[in-house]
Every structure is written in structure tokens, then in C-alpha cells.
Write an enzyme that holds these catalytic residues in place. Structure first.
Site, PDB file in Angstrom:
ATOM      1  N   ASP A 337       0.827  -1.221   0.000  1.00  0.00           N
ATOM      2  CA  ASP A 337       0.000   0.000   0.000  1.00  0.00           C
ATOM      3  C   ASP A 337       0.854   1.260   0.000  1.00  0.00           C
ATOM      4  OD1 ASP A 337       0.806  -0.941   2.600  1.00  0.00           O
ATOM      5  OD2 ASP A 337      -0.327   0.725   3.456  1.00  0.00           O
ATOM      6  N   GLU A 338       0.253   2.309  -0.457  1.00  0.00           N
ATOM      7  CA  GLU A 338       0.777   3.683  -0.315  1.00  0.00           C
ATOM      8  C   GLU A 338       2.269   3.801  -0.597  1.00  0.00           C
ATOM      9  OE1 GLU A 338      -2.084   5.432   3.170  1.00  0.00           O
ATOM     10  OE2 GLU A 338      -0.504   4.067   3.803  1.00  0.00           O
ATOM     11  N   SER A 339       2.735   3.187  -1.670  1.00  0.00           N
ATOM     12  CA  SER A 339       4.153   3.303  -2.018  1.00  0.00           C
ATOM     13  C   SER A 339       4.329   4.557  -2.873  1.00  0.00           C
ATOM     14  CB  SER A 339       4.616   2.064  -2.767  1.00  0.00           C
ATOM     15  OG  SER A 339       4.745   0.998  -1.879  1.00  0.00           O
TER      16      SER A 339
END
Ligand code: TNX
Length: 527
Positions: A337-339
Site C-alpha cells: 500500500d501507499e508506495s
């Protein structure tokens, strides 16, 4: 024939018998098993109007000397012993018992009950709990606990009566995956706290506990081939406290504790973003070869593994190998997630490679919904938290979805504007909003056949101890358990809120710190 004195005695005796007989008939209104406040609500209940009574001589009977049977039978005996004060024992009896008691039967022929289903036949003298698989017996034992008065959960001796309405319950889950997640990275929680959480989720028949073991703020599981991950990367947490980590032995202890309750622990190592704790521990994982500083704030999305370095994949292979060696469950969670600082053209091949590493160690992949941007491997699962579009992409690839929509299922969202703990980026989640949704109709084009189940995550940026965890988890968790277990057609908030209200007695007996939502008619006056 009789003299006067004898006549008087006989008349009084006769009247006495009549009175006792009448009062016996009048005393007991017919019981109604279908009105019991069970959570999750069972699939079918039939009623026969009498009472089973737990007595000093009641035993728990198994028919064969198998470990899994013995374990579940002993679990029930231990739960009943201290509060009733009865010497309830587990007995192995091959013949059909006539003396009454609670009988646990493993019957592989009852295939309609599936992996976790059970049938509970309660009559006046005997409770017969039957399941095709040991997990089903364990789920049925939770039903027996919930059918007894709430004070059964106390550890000191209580006054009875210990009665259960008679009838039959046939019950099995709607979804195979029913879980909760605890973020042990933002704040660390020790083995005893996690055991409590396992007790709570097992009470509501959940079967998966996902542990978010690494993030920017801390690495929480010992990796013997990369020891600095915990020595340095586990040494702090949000706010700068001392952090902590599980040794491999402690982690195995948790896995066993969960397994004994027919729960799998799903380990998550979040990557390629959310990796500052690892990047601070090993300089070579950074593209510039320099270790970062430890991080104790709450921002997300600033860190990334160096996706084109060979050492990154050697590192991941070591980590996955060591953790999977401790993990009997079938999934490994790779985060994803959220890279925000990983370029998408780097992110996609990275996730593809990491999926292959996980598969090479014999596990299936779960990742947050962004992993749907990559080429999902056979059996990979996308965990929906934010994006319906990503979920649709996963389904288009033939992958299954685990439902954790943040605006419904996030245990770290505040209940209302007055809630001190928690966050509110995905909205406020009152108890009714948490309960009142159906995973199979939330997104167009994603139906039951695409969904493996439901998970409620507790992120812990603002949560520092068990008391605070309990406040955010209760009373929403029983609702998520019911969404995963009970068919949507059998669920409605008004009726559920009455059952939930009754569970406050159980929360109190278990000393659970829960949010007294005004939307629920709690059954204890002195709240
Ligand atoms: C989003 S949900 C995150 C977490 C935060 C959480 C706080 C997800 C996959 N990522 O890193 O802790 O929000 O609610």
C-alpha cells in the site's frame, strides 16, 4: 379404614403433592432457544421449549482419544469449571452415554457442515455437539458459552442456575475468511496483549488474525539472518517510546495459541513502501547506500525499498523464508500500500517478483488493493481498503478480494466527533455504520463469488495499550464477525442491536473496556 389423625395426614400429604406438582408446572415458562442473544447469529435454530441444566456431575464426553478433540473439550471444561465451581471433567467414553452431559462428536460424514460448521442438539439431559472438522467443534463450543449466563465468563465461583434452552442449532459461516488485523508496528504490543485479542476474536468465531509486523516506525519480528532489523529497527515506535519485537519463539507461541483456537496468524511485511525501519537498519537496502534515521511520526508514504538492487530480493527471500517456517497458515501478506515514492514502473515488477518469492516458499499472497496493478499470480488476494477501482482490476484478473473498506471496517476510525482515540480520514464509524453493510453488494460487479471474506484492521498510530485497543475494537468487532458468518438475509441492525446490548454483560464479565454507544440498548443499568 384410617383414623382421624391418619386421614388428616393423608389429606395434607395429598395437598402437598398437588401444590408441588402445580408449582413445578407453573414455574417454568417454555424456553425459547431462538431468542438467545448469540453473535454471530446462527443460520438455523429450532426450539423445543425445555431446559438443559449444568450440574455438579456434568461431564464433557468425547468418543475418541484424539488431540484436537481433547483440546477443545478441555478448553470448554476449563471455561465452565471456575465460575460454576463444578468439577467438570473431560471423559473418553466409547459407548453412547446415558447419564447426560455435553458430548463432542467429530463426524467426517457430516460434510454439509464444512470446515467450521457445527450442529448443536440440546435436550434436557444431554448436549450433543457434532461437526465434520475439529474447527467446527471449537466454533460450537463458543455457542455453548454464549448460551450460558454471562457470569460463566467470570473466574470466581458464582451461583447458578446454569441453564440452556433446548432445541437444535445448525450453523456454518457465510465466508471462509473472517478476521481482524492488529498493527503492532506503530505501537508495539506484547504476547499477552495479542493472546487477549485472540481470545476475543475466537469468542466471535473469527478465524484469522493478521499481524502488521513492519512499517516505517518499527520492525517487530526477529529475523535471524538480518538481526539489526529488530535490534535497531524495533527499538522505537510512534511518539519515541521503546518499541519492542517478538523473538521467533514468542511468535511461535502466538501461532500455537491461535492454532489451538483454530485461528491462523497471517504475517504481514509491508513493502516496498512503509519500510523505513528496515531502511534504517541496513544501509544496503537504500538506493543511495545510506541508512535512514529511525522514524517516530505518523506520516505515510515516504519510504521505499530500492527495487532494482539484487540485495533487496535476497533480503526479502530471507525474511519470507524465516517467517513462513514459523507459519502453518496458507497466506503471507506483502503489504504493497501507499508506495507513493516508488515509481509505478518499478512498483509493478517489484510486486510480481515478491509474489513469486512468496509462492516459492509455499504460501499464497495477500496484499493491499494496490497490488492489483501488478500481474496477480494464481491464488493471490487483493485486500480492498481504499479503491473500488483496484478491487475491480483484481477481479478482472480472476483474483479474489478480502473486504476491509476503510469507511466501514477500520477499527481505528473514531465513532463520533467526541471519540478521543483514533483517526477520521475515512469518516466516523458508529456501531450501526460498522454493522450495516453487505460485502457482496458494496461494489457493483463484485459479488460473493469474488470475495473470500471480511477483515477489520486496527491501525495503532493513536493506540498505546490494551485498554485503548479494547475501546476501539468493542463493540464493533462482534458486528464484523457477524457480517462474515451470518448470511446477509439474516441480518438487520434493529434486531442485532438488541443482541449486542445483551453482550455488554459478557464484556463486563471479561473486563473489556468498550464504547457505550448511545445507539445500543445496553442491558446493564449502572453503565
Ligand atoms: C492507511 S490502510 C494505511 C495505514 C495507516 C491507516 C490509518 C493502509 C493499507 N494503509 O498505513 O495506518 O491508513 O488509518
Amino acid at each position: 379404614m384410617f383414623n382421624k389423625k391418619q386421614n388428616r395426614f393423608l389429606t395434607i400429604l395429598f395437598l402437598g403433592i398437588v401444590i408441588v406438582f402445580l408449582s413445578l408446572c407453573a414455574e417454568r415458562p417454555a424456553s425459547d432457544l431462538s431468542k438467545e442473544s448469540l453473535i454471530p447469529k446462527p443460520v438455523t435454530v429450532t426450539v423445543s421449549g425445555e431446559y438443559f441444566k449444568l450440574r455438579p456431575g456434568t461431564d464433557i464426553i468425547i468418543r475418541e482419544e484424539k488431540d484436537e478433540l481433547k483440546l477443545t473439550a478441555q478448553f470448554l471444561a476449563d471455561k465452565l469449571k471456575s465460575s460454576t465451581g463444578f468439577g467438570i471433567d473431560v471423559k473418553v467414553t466409547r459407548s453412547k452415554p446415558h447419564s447426560g452431559g455435553i458430548v463432542l462428536v467429530a463426524d467426517p460424514a457430516k460434510t454439509t457442515l464444512g470446515e467450521e460448521g457445527y450442529e448443536l442438539v440440546i435436550d434436557k439431559r444431554t448436549i450433543t455437539l457434532t461437526a465434520a472438522k475439529p474447527a467446527g467443534l471449537f466454533r460450537g463450543v463458543q455457542t455453548i458459552r454464549q448460551l450460558l449466563p454471562a457470569k460463566i465468563e467470570l473466574t470466581s465461583k458464582q451461583e447458578g442456575p446454569w441453564e440452556i434452552p433446548t432445541g437444535t442449532i445448525t450453523d456454518y459461516p457465510e465466508y471462509g475468511y473472517r478476521g481482524a488485523m492488529i498493527d503492532v508496528s506503530r505501537h508495539f504490543f506484547g504476547v499477552e496483549v495479542i493472546k487477549k485479542i485472540i481470545d476475543y476474536i475466537s469468542y466471535y468465531k473469527m478465524n484469522m488474525l493478521h499481524l502488521h509486523l513492519s512499517d516505517d516506525q518499527g520492525w517487530r519480528i526477529e529475523i535471524k539472518s538480518w538481526p539489526n532489523l529488530t535490534l535497531h529497527g524495533g527499538s522505537t515506535q510512534v511518539g519515541g517510546g521503546k518499541g519492542g519485537y517478538y523473538t521467533q519463539d514468542q511468535y511461535s507461541e502466538l501461532v500455537k495459541y491461535a492454532k489451538d483456537r483454530f485461528i491462523d496468524i497471517i504475517p504481514e511485511i509491508d513493502m516496498p513502501g512503509h519500510t523505513n525501519a528496515a531502511l534504517a537498519s541496513y544501509a544496503e537496502l537504500n538506493c543511495d547506500g545510506k541508512a535512514t534515521e529511525l522514524y517516530t511520526g505518523t506520516r505515510v508514504g515516504f519510504s521505499t525499498f530500492c527495487t532494482d538492487k539484487e540485495i533487496t530480493y535476497k533480503f526479502i527471500d530471507d525474511v519470507v523464508r524465516e517467517i513462513t517456517a514459523l507459519s502453518p497458515g496458507s497466506y503471507f501478506h506483502i503489504g504493497g500500500d501507499e508506495s507513493h515514492v516508488t515509481k509505478v514502473e518499478d512498483y509493478i515488477p517489484f510486486i510480481n517478483k515478491v509474489q513469486d518469492i512468496v509462492l516459492s516458499h509455499g504460501k499464497k499472497v495477500i496484499g493491499w488493493d494496490e497490488i492489483a496493478l501488478s500481474t496477480l499470480r494464481e491464488g493471490s488476494v487483493a485486500q480492498n481498503w481504499a479503491s473500488a477501482e483496484n478491487a475491480a482490476k483484481a477481479v478482472a484478473q480472476g483474483a479474489k478480494i478480502l473486504m476491509s473498506p476503510a469507511s466501514r471496517a477500520y477499527l481505528d476510525m473514531k465513532y463520533d466527533t467526541t471519540t478521543k482515540l483514533g483517526l477520521r480520514w475515512a469518516g466516523l464509524i458508529e456501531v450501526n455504520k460498522a454493522y450495516n453493510w453487505d460485502p457482496a453488494t458494496l461494489f457493483p460487479g463484485i459479488g460473493k463469488e469474488n470475495i473470500i471474506g471480511v477483515e477489520a484492521p486496527l491501525w495503532t498510530e493513536t493506540i498505546t495499550n490494551l485498554d485503548e485497543m479494547e475501546f476501539m475494537i468493542f463493540p464493533r468487532l462482534p458486528g464484523y464477525a457477524e457480517i462474515g458468518w451470518t448470511p446477509a438475509s439474516g441480518r438487520n441492525w434493529d434486531e442485532y442491536s438488541l443482541r449486542l446490548g445483551k453482550h455488554s454483560e459478557r464484556f463486563q464479565a471479561m473486563e473489556i473496556n468498550f464504547y457505550r454507544s448511545k445507539l445500543v440498548p445496553w442491558s446493564i443499568a449502572e453503565l
